[in-house]
Design an enzyme around this catalytic site. Structure first.
Site, mmCIF file in Angstrom:
data_model
loop_
_atom_site.group_PDB
_atom_site.id
_atom_site.type_symbol
_atom_site.label_atom_id
_atom_site.label_comp_id
_atom_site.label_asym_id
_atom_site.label_seq_id
_atom_site.Cartn_x
_atom_site.Cartn_y
_atom_site.Cartn_z
ATOM 1 N N ASN A 8 0.885 -1.167 0.000
ATOM 2 C CA ASN A 8 0.000 0.000 0.000
ATOM 3 C C ASN A 8 0.922 1.216 0.000
ATOM 4 O OD1 ASN A 8 -1.394 2.328 0.916
ATOM 5 N ND2 ASN A 8 -3.025 1.054 1.746
ATOM 6 N N GLU A 35 -3.986 1.850 -2.851
ATOM 7 C CA GLU A 35 -4.062 3.289 -2.590
ATOM 8 C C GLU A 35 -3.148 4.074 -3.527
ATOM 9 O OE1 GLU A 35 -5.528 5.290 1.025
ATOM 10 O OE2 GLU A 35 -4.368 3.757 2.066
ATOM 11 N N ASP A 146 -3.902 -4.905 0.906
ATOM 12 C CA ASP A 146 -4.177 -4.311 2.217
ATOM 13 C C ASP A 146 -5.544 -4.814 2.645
ATOM 14 O OD1 ASP A 146 -4.760 -2.803 4.406
ATOM 15 O OD2 ASP A 146 -4.477 -0.848 3.446
ATOM 16 N N ASN A 148 -6.744 -4.573 5.746
ATOM 17 C CA ASN A 148 -7.271 -3.807 6.880
ATOM 18 C C ASN A 148 -7.869 -4.720 7.947
ATOM 19 O OD1 ASN A 148 -6.758 -0.925 6.679
ATOM 20 N ND2 ASN A 148 -7.937 -0.964 4.792
ATOM 21 N N ASP A 217 -1.492 -6.262 6.104
ATOM 22 C CA ASP A 217 -1.239 -6.517 4.678
ATOM 23 C C ASP A 217 -0.843 -7.991 4.550
ATOM 24 O OD1 ASP A 217 -1.066 -3.576 3.404
ATOM 25 O OD2 ASP A 217 -0.197 -3.581 5.418
ATOM 26 N N ASP A 246 2.767 4.677 4.978
ATOM 27 C CA ASP A 246 2.556 4.133 6.329
ATOM 28 C C ASP A 246 2.572 2.600 6.334
ATOM 29 O OD1 ASP A 246 0.215 4.515 4.856
ATOM 30 O OD2 ASP A 246 -1.026 5.050 6.579
ATOM 31 N N HIS A 247 2.578 1.988 5.151
ATOM 32 C CA HIS A 247 2.670 0.524 5.033
ATOM 33 C C HIS A 247 4.036 0.118 4.470
ATOM 34 C CE1 HIS A 247 -1.802 -0.333 5.209
ATOM 35 N NE2 HIS A 247 -1.797 0.966 4.985
#
Length: 256
Positions: A8, A35, A146, A148, A217, A246-247
């Site tokens: 991501n 994303e 991802d 989530n 992930d 952030d991933h």
DNA sequence: ATGGTTGCAACGCAA
């Protein structure tokens, strides 16, 4: 070894230099992105081709967006779950090197009980139908992206703090287990049964510096492929650099 | 750490 990864990137426009550097350094056969936050018209296809990769993508303005980069050509492209018309671009499936690749950006869900949480649970139920359908057509599948969802407490830095919170709630975890029950395996967890490793750290708590992360992930391998997965890991190198996503990328290596 | 940062796009929304 055949290398498949998911990342991501939180804006492909911003992260493109990082993506190109990661491709150059790691030379994956397949890299699934989420994303991307970019329309198909603005997709940086030329830069990716110059790096020696092909790309298929399903994007939209501002939010969501998925793409699959690969050494070899992708065919049989699908961009939606079965019988679920959704303007949000979260799904991209293709066949590459005779493996069905399903790139997913599962909804975040915001908070348990919210409208977005209901959307997430509904989306996961549509995904269940889609995965069953795909498995009938393609025994060799990799589902990655991802999710989530942190599947279990070992995937959470502080399980008490996250108890029944978004990404950790029982219905979300049940949906994840349902995927495994229909014939998929969590490659990282199969190869590292007791390792506490994360793939996402919140920007807002400066989570990375303290390793306040979650493993959300994932790379799932179908029954026909799991025995071929020899390595699975999270690559945190880029998360340490300036202006990271952030991933972190998650990688599996298969002996085919 | 119930706050905070990041990206998009132009203000608040999404994560």
């Amino acid at each position: 070894m055949y290398k498949i990864a998911t990342w991501n990137v939180n804006s492909l426009r911003v992260r493109l230099p990082r993506v190109l550097a990661w491709l150059d350094e790691n030379k994956p056969d397949v890299l699934a992105l989420q994303e991307t936050k970019i329309t198909d018209a603005d997709f940086p296809l030329e830069a990716i081709q110059q790096a020696g990769y092909q790309a298929v993508f399903s994007g939209q303005k501002t939010y969501n967006g998925v793409a699959i980069l690969s050494r070899n050509k992708a065919s049989d492209i699908t961009t939606d779950l079965l019988e679920f018309e959704d303007p949000q671009r979260r799904v991209l499936a293709a066949v590459i090197d005779n493996i069905r690749i399903l790139d997913l950006y599962i909804p975040n869900g915001e908070s348990v009980g919210s409208e977005k949480y209901q959307y997430k649970l509904n989306w996961l139920s549509k995904l269940d139908h889609f995965l069953k359908h795909e498995l009938k057509k393609h025994p060799k599948i990799i589902v990655l992206g991802d999710f989530n969802i942190a599947p279990a407490d070992i995937d959470v830095h502080d399980p008490k703090r996250w108890h029944e919170r978004i990404m950790c709630s029982t219905p979300e975890r049940e949906a994840f287990k349902a995927m495994l029950n229909i014939g998929f395996h969590d490659a990282f967890r199969e190869l590292h049964p007791a390792e506490k490793t994360f793939s996402w750290w919140d920007y807002r708590t400066y989570g990375f510096s303290q390793n306040l992360g979650l493993r959300i992930d994932h790379i799932l391998a179908s029954d026909a492929l799991i025995s071929h997965c020899k390595k699975a890991y999270v690559d945190t190198a880029l998360r340490k650099e300036e202006r990271p996503s952030d991933h972190a990328p998650v990688v599996v290596e298969l002996k085919l």
